[in-house]
Design a protein around this motif. Structure first.
Motif, PDB file in Angstrom:
ATOM      1  N   MET A  47      13.458  -7.214  57.389  1.00 47.42           N
ATOM      2  CA  MET A  47      12.599  -8.380  57.556  1.00 47.42           C
ATOM      3  C   MET A  47      13.044  -9.020  58.868  1.00 47.42           C
ATOM      4  O   MET A  47      14.154  -9.540  58.966  1.00 47.42           O
ATOM      5  N   ASP A  48      12.199  -8.923  59.882  1.00 52.51           N
ATOM      6  CA  ASP A  48      12.546  -9.432  61.212  1.00 52.51           C
ATOM      7  C   ASP A  48      11.933 -10.811  61.415  1.00 52.51           C
ATOM      8  O   ASP A  48      10.756 -11.034  61.108  1.00 52.51           O
ATOM      9  N   VAL A  49      12.735 -11.722  61.947  1.00 52.57           N
ATOM     10  CA  VAL A  49      12.323 -13.113  62.113  1.00 52.57           C
ATOM     11  C   VAL A  49      12.476 -13.514  63.575  1.00 52.57           C
ATOM     12  O   VAL A  49      13.530 -13.301  64.181  1.00 52.57           O
ATOM     13  N   VAL A  50      11.413 -14.082  64.127  1.00 56.17           N
ATOM     14  CA  VAL A  50      11.429 -14.560  65.509  1.00 56.17           C
ATOM     15  C   VAL A  50      10.902 -15.989  65.526  1.00 56.17           C
ATOM     16  O   VAL A  50       9.833 -16.266  64.971  1.00 56.17           O
ATOM     17  N   ARG A  51      11.652 -16.871  66.154  1.00 57.16           N
ATOM     18  CA  ARG A  51      11.237 -18.269  66.270  1.00 57.16           C
ATOM     19  C   ARG A  51      10.874 -18.562  67.717  1.00 57.16           C
ATOM     20  O   ARG A  51      11.686 -18.376  68.624  1.00 57.16           O
ATOM     21  N   ASP A  52       9.652 -19.021  67.922  1.00 56.76           N
ATOM     22  CA  ASP A  52       9.175 -19.393  69.253  1.00 56.76           C
ATOM     23  C   ASP A  52       9.095 -20.914  69.307  1.00 56.76           C
ATOM     24  O   ASP A  52       8.097 -21.518  68.906  1.00 56.76           O
ATOM     25  N   GLY A  53      10.166 -21.530  69.769  1.00 60.21           N
ATOM     26  CA  GLY A  53      10.228 -22.987  69.810  1.00 60.21           C
ATOM     27  C   GLY A  53      11.615 -23.459  69.435  1.00 60.21           C
ATOM     28  O   GLY A  53      12.421 -22.702  68.884  1.00 60.21           O
ATOM     29  N   PRO A  54      11.924 -24.715  69.724  1.00 62.84           N
ATOM     30  CA  PRO A  54      13.279 -25.228  69.497  1.00 62.84           C
ATOM     31  C   PRO A  54      13.660 -25.283  68.021  1.00 62.84           C
ATOM     32  O   PRO A  54      12.815 -25.461  67.146  1.00 62.84           O
ATOM     33  N   ALA A  55      14.954 -25.142  67.769  1.00 61.27           N
ATOM     34  CA  ALA A  55      15.462 -25.137  66.398  1.00 61.27           C
ATOM     35  C   ALA A  55      15.276 -26.481  65.714  1.00 61.27           C
ATOM     36  O   ALA A  55      15.224 -26.552  64.480  1.00 61.27           O
ATOM     37  N   ASP A  56      15.179 -27.553  66.504  1.00 60.46           N
ATOM     38  CA  ASP A  56      15.060 -28.889  65.915  1.00 60.46           C
ATOM     39  C   ASP A  56      13.626 -29.417  65.915  1.00 60.46           C
ATOM     40  O   ASP A  56      13.396 -30.611  65.723  1.00 60.46           O
ATOM     41  N   ALA A  57      12.650 -28.522  66.114  1.00 53.56           N
ATOM     42  CA  ALA A  57      11.245 -28.948  66.117  1.00 53.56           C
ATOM     43  C   ALA A  57      10.878 -29.577  64.777  1.00 53.56           C
ATOM     44  O   ALA A  57      11.240 -29.062  63.720  1.00 53.56           O
ATOM     45  N   LYS A  58      10.154 -30.673  64.829  1.00 53.14           N
ATOM     46  CA  LYS A  58       9.751 -31.366  63.603  1.00 53.14           C
ATOM     47  C   LYS A  58       8.493 -30.766  62.986  1.00 53.14           C
ATOM     48  O   LYS A  58       8.186 -31.018  61.822  1.00 53.14           O
ATOM     49  N   LYS A  59       7.773 -29.992  63.790  1.00 52.54           N
ATOM     50  CA  LYS A  59       6.542 -29.353  63.307  1.00 52.54           C
ATOM     51  C   LYS A  59       6.717 -27.841  63.401  1.00 52.54           C
ATOM     52  O   LYS A  59       7.024 -27.307  64.469  1.00 52.54           O
ATOM     53  N   LEU A  60       6.511 -27.162  62.277  1.00 49.19           N
ATOM     54  CA  LEU A  60       6.769 -25.726  62.198  1.00 49.19           C
ATOM     55  C   LEU A  60       5.563 -25.005  61.607  1.00 49.19           C
ATOM     56  O   LEU A  60       5.040 -25.399  60.563  1.00 49.19           O
ATOM     57  N   LEU A  61       5.136 -23.939  62.277  1.00 50.40           N
ATOM     58  CA  LEU A  61       4.094 -23.055  61.760  1.00 50.40           C
ATOM     59  C   LEU A  61       4.719 -21.707  61.437  1.00 50.40           C
ATOM     60  O   LEU A  61       5.327 -21.078  62.307  1.00 50.40           O
ATOM     61  N   ILE A  62       4.567 -21.268  60.201  1.00 52.93           N
ATOM     62  CA  ILE A  62       5.044 -19.949  59.776  1.00 52.93           C
ATOM     63  C   ILE A  62       3.857 -18.989  59.764  1.00 52.93           C
ATOM     64  O   ILE A  62       2.800 -19.305  59.215  1.00 52.93           O
ATOM     65  N   GLN A 209      16.938 -21.953  56.389  1.00 50.43           N
ATOM     66  CA  GLN A 209      17.501 -22.037  57.736  1.00 50.43           C
ATOM     67  C   GLN A 209      16.514 -22.640  58.729  1.00 50.43           C
ATOM     68  O   GLN A 209      16.843 -23.573  59.471  1.00 50.43           O
ATOM     69  N   HIS A 210      15.301 -22.120  58.734  1.00 48.25           N
ATOM     70  CA  HIS A 210      14.359 -22.496  59.790  1.00 48.25           C
ATOM     71  C   HIS A 210      13.507 -23.714  59.441  1.00 48.25           C
ATOM     72  O   HIS A 210      12.887 -24.300  60.333  1.00 48.25           O
ATOM     73  N   GLY A 211      13.480 -24.094  58.180  1.00 49.13           N
ATOM     74  CA  GLY A 211      12.697 -25.260  57.800  1.00 49.13           C
ATOM     75  C   GLY A 211      13.504 -26.530  57.687  1.00 49.13           C
ATOM     76  O   GLY A 211      12.946 -27.604  57.430  1.00 49.13           O
ATOM     77  N   ALA A 212      14.809 -26.441  57.908  1.00 50.23           N
ATOM     78  CA  ALA A 212      15.699 -27.578  57.653  1.00 50.23           C
ATOM     79  C   ALA A 212      15.347 -28.812  58.481  1.00 50.23           C
ATOM     80  O   ALA A 212      15.427 -29.942  57.988  1.00 50.23           O
ATOM     81  N   ALA A 213      14.956 -28.608  59.738  1.00 51.45           N
ATOM     82  CA  ALA A 213      14.715 -29.748  60.627  1.00 51.45           C
ATOM     83  C   ALA A 213      13.267 -30.220  60.622  1.00 51.45           C
ATOM     84  O   ALA A 213      12.952 -31.264  61.192  1.00 51.45           O
ATOM     85  N   ALA A 214      12.390 -29.465  59.989  1.00 50.58           N
ATOM     86  CA  ALA A 214      10.957 -29.761  60.081  1.00 50.58           C
ATOM     87  C   ALA A 214      10.534 -30.829  59.075  1.00 50.58           C
ATOM     88  O   ALA A 214      10.957 -30.815  57.921  1.00 50.58           O
ATOM     89  N   SER A 215       9.693 -31.734  59.533  1.00 55.27           N
ATOM     90  CA  SER A 215       9.105 -32.725  58.624  1.00 55.27           C
ATOM     91  C   SER A 215       7.700 -32.321  58.197  1.00 55.27           C
ATOM     92  O   SER A 215       7.194 -32.792  57.179  1.00 55.27           O
ATOM     93  N   LYS A 216       7.072 -31.426  58.987  1.00 56.22           N
ATOM     94  CA  LYS A 216       5.762 -30.872  58.642  1.00 56.22           C
ATOM     95  C   LYS A 216       5.814 -29.358  58.807  1.00 56.22           C
ATOM     96  O   LYS A 216       6.252 -28.858  59.849  1.00 56.22           O
ATOM     97  N   ILE A 217       5.371 -28.643  57.774  1.00 59.87           N
ATOM     98  CA  ILE A 217       5.363 -27.182  57.823  1.00 59.87           C
ATOM     99  C   ILE A 217       3.977 -26.670  57.440  1.00 59.87           C
ATOM    100  O   ILE A 217       3.414 -27.075  56.417  1.00 59.87           O
TER     101      ILE A 217
END
Length: 365
Positions: A47-62, A209-217
Protein backbone atom coordinates in the motif's frame (compact mmCIF):
# COMPACT_ATOMS: atom_id res chain seq x y z
CA UNK A 1 2.03 15.81 -18.41
CA UNK A 2 1.00 12.26 -19.22
CA UNK A 3 -1.60 11.16 -21.74
CA UNK A 4 -4.89 9.84 -20.40
CA UNK A 5 -4.45 6.37 -21.85
CA UNK A 6 -0.83 6.19 -20.70
CA UNK A 7 -1.88 6.78 -17.08
CA UNK A 8 -3.52 3.34 -16.98
CA UNK A 9 -1.73 0.00 -16.81
CA UNK A 10 -2.36 -3.65 -17.75
CA UNK A 11 -1.00 -5.04 -14.46
CA UNK A 12 -0.53 -4.11 -10.82
CA UNK A 13 3.26 -4.18 -11.21
CA UNK A 14 3.17 -1.64 -14.04
CA UNK A 15 0.57 0.48 -12.26
CA UNK A 16 2.71 0.63 -9.14
CA UNK A 17 5.79 1.57 -11.15
CA UNK A 18 3.92 4.40 -12.88
CA UNK A 19 2.58 5.67 -9.56
CA UNK A 20 5.98 5.64 -7.87
CA UNK A 21 7.65 7.26 -10.88
CA UNK A 22 4.96 9.97 -11.02
CA UNK A 23 5.47 10.74 -7.33
CA UNK A 24 9.24 10.88 -7.76
CA UNK A 25 8.92 13.15 -10.80
CA UNK A 26 6.72 15.47 -8.73
CA UNK A 27 9.39 15.59 -6.02
CA UNK A 28 7.18 13.86 -3.46
CA UNK A 29 8.25 11.33 -0.86
CA UNK A 30 6.83 7.81 -0.93
CA UNK A 31 5.71 5.81 2.08
CA UNK A 32 5.34 2.11 1.29
CA UNK A 33 3.60 -0.37 3.57
CA UNK A 34 4.81 -3.80 2.46
CA UNK A 35 2.21 -6.54 2.10
CA UNK A 36 3.17 -9.94 3.56
CA UNK A 37 2.57 -11.86 0.31
CA UNK A 38 3.76 -11.57 -3.26
CA UNK A 39 1.86 -10.68 -6.39
CA UNK A 40 0.69 -12.78 -9.31
CA UNK A 41 4.04 -12.51 -11.06
CA UNK A 42 6.17 -12.73 -7.93
CA UNK A 43 6.38 -8.95 -7.52
CA UNK A 44 6.42 -7.13 -4.20
CA UNK A 45 3.08 -5.79 -3.01
CA UNK A 46 2.47 -2.66 -0.98
CA UNK A 47 0.00 0.00 0.00
CA UNK A 48 1.87 3.06 -1.27
CA UNK A 49 1.11 6.48 0.20
CA UNK A 50 2.09 9.84 -1.28
CA UNK A 51 1.26 13.19 0.29
CA UNK A 52 1.24 16.27 -1.93
CA UNK A 53 1.22 19.17 0.50
CA UNK A 54 2.53 20.13 3.93
CA UNK A 55 2.24 17.75 6.87
CA UNK A 56 0.48 20.41 8.94
CA UNK A 57 -2.18 21.29 6.34
CA UNK A 58 -5.56 21.88 7.96
CA UNK A 59 -7.44 20.75 4.85
CA UNK A 60 -6.82 17.25 3.53
CA UNK A 61 -8.19 15.43 0.48
CA UNK A 62 -7.74 11.65 0.36
CA UNK A 63 -7.87 9.91 -3.04
CA UNK A 64 -7.73 6.13 -2.69
CA UNK A 65 -7.70 3.18 -5.09
CA UNK A 66 -8.14 -0.59 -5.12
CA UNK A 67 -10.23 -1.05 -2.01
CA UNK A 68 -11.64 -3.85 -4.14
CA UNK A 69 -8.36 -5.02 -5.66
CA UNK A 70 -9.23 -5.39 -9.34
CA UNK A 71 -10.91 -1.97 -9.30
CA UNK A 72 -7.42 -0.52 -8.92
CA UNK A 73 -6.89 -0.81 -12.67
CA UNK A 74 -9.20 2.19 -12.88
CA UNK A 75 -8.29 4.01 -9.68
CA UNK A 76 -4.55 3.83 -10.20
CA UNK A 77 -4.94 5.54 -13.57
CA UNK A 78 -6.72 8.44 -11.88
CA UNK A 79 -3.97 8.80 -9.29
CA UNK A 80 -1.13 8.60 -11.82
CA UNK A 81 -2.79 11.20 -14.03
CA UNK A 82 -3.37 13.51 -11.05
CA UNK A 83 0.29 13.40 -10.02
CA UNK A 84 1.24 14.52 -13.54
CA UNK A 85 -1.49 17.18 -13.69
CA UNK A 86 0.18 20.54 -13.01
CA UNK A 87 -3.09 22.49 -13.12
CA UNK A 88 -4.71 20.20 -10.56
CA UNK A 89 -1.70 20.26 -8.25
CA UNK A 90 -1.57 24.06 -8.39
CA UNK A 91 -5.30 24.28 -7.64
CA UNK A 92 -4.94 22.23 -4.46
CA UNK A 93 -1.70 23.89 -3.40
CA UNK A 94 -3.05 27.43 -3.85
CA UNK A 95 -6.12 26.51 -1.80
CA UNK A 96 -3.99 25.18 1.05
CA UNK A 97 -5.25 21.63 0.52
CA UNK A 98 -2.91 18.67 0.92
CA UNK A 99 -3.76 15.62 -1.19
CA UNK A 100 -3.10 12.15 0.17
CA UNK A 101 -2.93 9.46 -2.50
CA UNK A 102 -3.38 5.94 -1.13
CA UNK A 103 -2.44 3.58 -3.95
CA UNK A 104 -3.66 -0.01 -3.74
CA UNK A 105 -5.54 -0.37 -0.48
CA UNK A 106 -5.79 -4.06 -1.39
CA UNK A 107 -2.64 -4.72 -3.44
CA UNK A 108 -3.10 -8.49 -3.35
CA UNK A 109 -6.49 -8.30 -5.02
CA UNK A 110 -5.19 -5.74 -7.51
CA UNK A 111 -2.31 -7.97 -8.58
CA UNK A 112 -4.24 -11.25 -8.58
CA UNK A 113 -7.30 -9.76 -10.32
CA UNK A 114 -9.51 -10.39 -7.31
CA UNK A 115 -12.08 -8.21 -5.62
CA UNK A 116 -11.25 -9.63 -2.22
CA UNK A 117 -8.13 -9.55 -0.04
CA UNK A 118 -5.70 -12.41 0.56
CA UNK A 119 -7.88 -13.28 3.57
CA UNK A 120 -10.84 -13.65 1.15
CA UNK A 121 -12.43 -10.59 2.76
CA UNK A 122 -14.29 -7.78 1.06
CA UNK A 123 -12.36 -4.86 2.53
CA UNK A 124 -15.38 -2.57 2.24
CA UNK A 125 -17.37 -4.88 4.54
CA UNK A 126 -14.55 -5.39 7.07
CA UNK A 127 -14.86 -2.24 9.17
CA UNK A 128 -16.91 -3.63 12.01
CA UNK A 129 -16.62 -3.52 15.78
CA UNK A 130 -15.52 -7.13 16.14
CA UNK A 131 -16.00 -7.02 19.91
CA UNK A 132 -19.76 -6.97 19.29
CA UNK A 133 -22.09 -9.44 17.56
CA UNK A 134 -21.68 -9.14 13.80
CA UNK A 135 -24.63 -8.44 11.50
CA UNK A 136 -26.42 -11.46 10.07
CA UNK A 137 -27.34 -11.45 6.40
CA UNK A 138 -30.25 -13.89 6.25
CA UNK A 139 -30.83 -13.20 2.55
CA UNK A 140 -27.26 -14.25 1.75
CA UNK A 141 -27.77 -17.43 3.75
CA UNK A 142 -30.65 -18.21 1.41
CA UNK A 143 -28.72 -17.66 -1.83
CA UNK A 144 -25.36 -19.09 -0.72
CA UNK A 145 -26.15 -22.60 -2.07
CA UNK A 146 -26.79 -21.07 -5.50
CA UNK A 147 -23.69 -18.90 -5.76
CA UNK A 148 -20.86 -21.40 -6.00
CA UNK A 149 -22.03 -24.63 -7.65
CA UNK A 150 -19.76 -27.64 -8.05
CA UNK A 151 -19.19 -26.91 -11.72
CA UNK A 152 -18.54 -23.72 -13.67
CA UNK A 153 -20.19 -22.53 -15.80
CA UNK A 154 -23.26 -23.46 -13.77
CA UNK A 155 -25.46 -26.26 -15.03
CA UNK A 156 -29.09 -25.86 -16.15
CA UNK A 157 -30.48 -26.61 -12.69
CA UNK A 158 -28.46 -23.87 -11.03
CA UNK A 159 -29.23 -21.39 -13.79
CA UNK A 160 -32.93 -22.12 -13.45
CA UNK A 161 -32.85 -21.66 -9.67
CA UNK A 162 -31.07 -18.30 -9.98
CA UNK A 163 -33.48 -17.17 -12.69
CA UNK A 164 -36.43 -18.15 -10.51
CA UNK A 165 -35.05 -16.18 -7.55
CA UNK A 166 -34.60 -13.08 -9.70
CA UNK A 167 -38.00 -13.49 -11.35
CA UNK A 168 -39.68 -13.86 -7.97
CA UNK A 169 -37.81 -11.31 -5.87
CA UNK A 170 -36.20 -9.04 -8.44
CA UNK A 171 -32.71 -8.22 -9.64
CA UNK A 172 -32.23 -5.63 -6.88
CA UNK A 173 -33.00 -8.24 -4.21
CA UNK A 174 -30.46 -10.64 -5.75
CA UNK A 175 -27.83 -7.88 -5.80
CA UNK A 176 -28.60 -6.83 -2.22
CA UNK A 177 -28.58 -10.37 -0.83
CA UNK A 178 -25.14 -11.04 -2.29
CA UNK A 179 -23.42 -7.68 -1.91
CA UNK A 180 -24.60 -6.41 1.47
CA UNK A 181 -21.84 -8.28 3.26
CA UNK A 182 -21.86 -11.43 5.37
CA UNK A 183 -19.79 -12.91 8.20
CA UNK A 184 -21.01 -16.50 8.14
CA UNK A 185 -19.41 -18.13 5.08
CA UNK A 186 -15.61 -17.60 4.96
CA UNK A 187 -15.32 -19.22 1.53
CA UNK A 188 -18.24 -17.27 0.14
CA UNK A 189 -18.36 -13.91 -1.62
CA UNK A 190 -18.56 -10.48 0.04
CA UNK A 191 -17.28 -12.02 3.29
CA UNK A 192 -16.72 -9.29 5.86
CA UNK A 193 -14.32 -11.30 7.99
CA UNK A 194 -14.17 -12.00 11.71
CA UNK A 195 -11.25 -9.67 12.48
CA UNK A 196 -9.59 -6.64 10.88
CA UNK A 197 -7.63 -7.47 7.74
CA UNK A 198 -4.08 -6.36 6.94
CA UNK A 199 -5.49 -3.60 4.73
CA UNK A 200 -7.86 -2.45 7.47
CA UNK A 201 -5.07 -2.19 10.05
CA UNK A 202 -2.65 -0.53 7.64
CA UNK A 203 -5.18 2.04 6.43
CA UNK A 204 -6.00 3.02 10.00
CA UNK A 205 -2.31 3.65 10.64
CA UNK A 206 -2.12 5.87 7.55
CA UNK A 207 -5.21 7.84 8.56
CA UNK A 208 -3.94 8.42 12.09
CA UNK A 209 -0.62 9.67 10.80
CA UNK A 210 -1.78 11.87 7.95
CA UNK A 211 -5.07 13.08 9.38
CA UNK A 212 -3.71 14.21 12.74
CA UNK A 213 -3.28 17.89 11.82
CA UNK A 214 -6.35 18.26 9.61
CA UNK A 215 -9.51 19.99 10.77
CA UNK A 216 -11.34 19.20 7.51
CA UNK A 217 -10.98 15.94 5.59
CA UNK A 218 -12.51 14.99 2.25
CA UNK A 219 -12.24 11.48 0.80
CA UNK A 220 -12.83 10.27 -2.75
CA UNK A 221 -12.63 6.47 -2.88
CA UNK A 222 -12.48 5.17 -6.45
CA UNK A 223 -14.62 2.16 -7.42
CA UNK A 224 -15.99 0.39 -10.49
CA UNK A 225 -18.68 -2.14 -11.32
CA UNK A 226 -22.04 -0.42 -10.82
CA UNK A 227 -24.11 1.75 -13.14
CA UNK A 228 -24.02 2.68 -16.83
CA UNK A 229 -20.69 2.23 -18.60
CA UNK A 230 -18.36 5.16 -18.02
CA UNK A 231 -20.71 7.04 -15.72
CA UNK A 232 -19.21 8.09 -12.39
CA UNK A 233 -21.85 7.96 -9.68
CA UNK A 234 -21.00 10.06 -6.65
CA UNK A 235 -22.23 7.97 -3.72
CA UNK A 236 -22.27 9.67 -0.33
CA UNK A 237 -19.80 7.89 1.96
CA UNK A 238 -20.43 8.83 5.56
CA UNK A 239 -22.72 8.47 8.54
CA UNK A 240 -26.46 8.88 8.07
CA UNK A 241 -26.34 12.52 9.11
CA UNK A 242 -28.49 15.09 7.33
CA UNK A 243 -25.96 17.90 7.73
CA UNK A 244 -23.09 15.81 6.33
CA UNK A 245 -25.22 14.54 3.44
CA UNK A 246 -26.24 18.10 2.59
CA UNK A 247 -22.62 19.22 2.72
CA UNK A 248 -21.53 16.44 0.35
CA UNK A 249 -24.31 17.34 -2.05
CA UNK A 250 -23.38 21.02 -1.92
CA UNK A 251 -19.78 20.14 -2.77
CA UNK A 252 -20.24 17.51 -5.44
CA UNK A 253 -23.64 17.78 -7.10
CA UNK A 254 -22.57 20.40 -9.64
CA UNK A 255 -25.84 22.27 -9.38
CA UNK A 256 -27.69 19.06 -10.12
CA UNK A 257 -25.48 18.04 -13.05
CA UNK A 258 -23.57 15.46 -10.98
CA UNK A 259 -26.00 14.37 -8.24
CA UNK A 260 -24.79 12.75 -5.05
CA UNK A 261 -26.72 9.57 -4.29
CA UNK A 262 -27.04 7.71 -1.00
CA UNK A 263 -27.55 4.16 0.24
CA UNK A 264 -29.69 5.63 3.01
CA UNK A 265 -32.48 6.97 0.81
CA UNK A 266 -32.38 4.34 -1.94
CA UNK A 267 -31.10 6.74 -4.61
CA UNK A 268 -27.84 4.84 -5.21
CA UNK A 269 -27.20 1.92 -7.56
CA UNK A 270 -25.53 0.33 -4.54
CA UNK A 271 -27.50 -1.76 -2.08
CA UNK A 272 -27.44 -0.89 1.63
CA UNK A 273 -24.09 -2.16 2.91
CA UNK A 274 -22.42 -2.87 6.25
CA UNK A 275 -18.83 -2.62 7.52
CA UNK A 276 -17.87 0.20 5.15
CA UNK A 277 -14.31 1.50 5.01
CA UNK A 278 -15.12 5.18 5.52
CA UNK A 279 -16.22 4.45 9.10
CA UNK A 280 -12.50 4.32 9.93
CA UNK A 281 -12.15 8.07 9.49
CA UNK A 282 -14.50 8.71 12.41
CA UNK A 283 -12.43 6.36 14.57
CA UNK A 284 -8.98 7.58 13.58
CA UNK A 285 -9.64 11.30 12.96
CA UNK A 286 -12.53 12.19 15.29
CA UNK A 287 -11.32 15.78 15.56
CA UNK A 288 -11.90 16.51 11.86
CA UNK A 289 -15.03 17.44 9.93
CA UNK A 290 -15.32 14.64 7.37
CA UNK A 291 -17.05 14.67 3.98
CA UNK A 292 -16.69 11.83 1.50
CA UNK A 293 -17.92 10.02 -1.58
CA UNK A 294 -17.30 6.79 -3.35
CA UNK A 295 -16.82 7.49 -7.06
CA UNK A 296 -18.47 4.47 -8.67
CA UNK A 297 -17.83 4.00 -12.39
CA UNK A 298 -20.06 1.77 -14.49
CA UNK A 299 -18.66 -1.05 -16.61
CA UNK A 300 -21.05 -3.87 -17.58
CA UNK A 301 -24.57 -4.81 -16.38
CA UNK A 302 -24.76 -5.72 -12.70
CA UNK A 303 -25.75 -9.35 -13.31
CA UNK A 304 -22.63 -9.77 -15.45
CA UNK A 305 -20.56 -8.26 -12.63
CA UNK A 306 -22.10 -10.64 -10.10
CA UNK A 307 -21.48 -13.63 -12.35
CA UNK A 308 -17.85 -12.61 -12.83
CA UNK A 309 -17.40 -12.42 -9.05
CA UNK A 310 -19.03 -15.83 -8.64
CA UNK A 311 -16.81 -17.33 -11.33
CA UNK A 312 -13.62 -15.91 -9.85
CA UNK A 313 -14.54 -17.13 -6.37
CA UNK A 314 -15.33 -20.56 -7.79
CA UNK A 315 -11.84 -20.53 -9.31
CA UNK A 316 -10.31 -19.85 -5.89
CA UNK A 317 -12.08 -22.92 -4.55
CA UNK A 318 -10.92 -25.05 -7.49
CA UNK A 319 -7.16 -24.55 -7.91
CA UNK A 320 -7.03 -27.65 -10.09
CA UNK A 321 -8.83 -25.75 -12.87
CA UNK A 322 -6.97 -25.97 -16.22
CA UNK A 323 -4.87 -22.91 -17.03
CA UNK A 324 -6.84 -21.88 -20.10
CA UNK A 325 -10.14 -21.94 -18.21
CA UNK A 326 -8.59 -20.07 -15.28
CA UNK A 327 -7.28 -17.40 -17.64
CA UNK A 328 -10.73 -17.04 -19.19
CA UNK A 329 -12.32 -16.53 -15.77
CA UNK A 330 -9.71 -13.94 -14.80
CA UNK A 331 -10.26 -12.11 -18.09
CA UNK A 332 -14.00 -12.09 -17.39
CA UNK A 333 -13.31 -10.67 -13.93
CA UNK A 334 -11.08 -7.90 -15.24
CA UNK A 335 -13.61 -6.94 -17.94
CA UNK A 336 -16.33 -6.68 -15.30
CA UNK A 337 -14.41 -3.97 -13.45
CA UNK A 338 -12.22 -2.33 -16.09
CA UNK A 339 -13.22 -1.31 -19.60
CA UNK A 340 -10.02 -1.20 -21.61
CA UNK A 341 -11.00 1.44 -24.17
CA UNK A 342 -9.72 4.96 -24.74
CA UNK A 343 -13.23 6.40 -24.51
CA UNK A 344 -13.94 4.82 -21.12
CA UNK A 345 -10.60 5.93 -19.72
CA UNK A 346 -11.29 9.47 -20.87
CA UNK A 347 -14.63 9.42 -19.08
CA UNK A 348 -12.95 8.16 -15.91
CA UNK A 349 -10.29 10.87 -15.84
CA UNK A 350 -12.59 13.78 -16.68
CA UNK A 351 -15.12 12.90 -13.98
CA UNK A 352 -12.49 12.12 -11.34
CA UNK A 353 -10.72 15.38 -12.07
CA UNK A 354 -13.99 17.28 -11.78
CA UNK A 355 -14.77 15.64 -8.43
CA UNK A 356 -11.32 16.51 -7.10
CA UNK A 357 -11.68 20.17 -8.07
CA UNK A 358 -15.13 20.14 -6.45
CA UNK A 359 -13.61 18.71 -3.26
CA UNK A 360 -11.00 21.45 -3.04
CA UNK A 361 -13.68 24.09 -3.52
CA UNK A 362 -15.74 22.46 -0.79
CA UNK A 363 -12.84 22.24 1.64
CA UNK A 364 -12.12 25.93 1.24
CA UNK A 365 -15.66 27.21 1.79
Amino acid sequence: MIGIVEAFSPSYAQARTKFLEAAAAAGLSIESHAHPLQGRDGEDLAMDVVRDGPADAKKLLIVSSACHGVEGYCGSGVQVFALHDAEWRAKARDAGVATLYIHALNPYGFSHVRRFTHENVDLNRNFQDFSKPLPVNTAYREVQPLLLPEQWPPGPENQAAVAEYIATKGEAAWQAAISQGQHEFPQGVFFGGTEPTWSNRTLRQVLRQHGAAASKIAWIDLHTGLGPSGHGERIYAGNDNAVAVARARAWWDGGGATPVTSIYDGSSTSAFLTGLMWTSIYDECPHAEYTGIAMEYGTVPVLDVMNAIRAEQWLQLHPETPADKAAQIKAQMLAAFYTDTDVWKGQIISQARQSMFQAVNGLTV
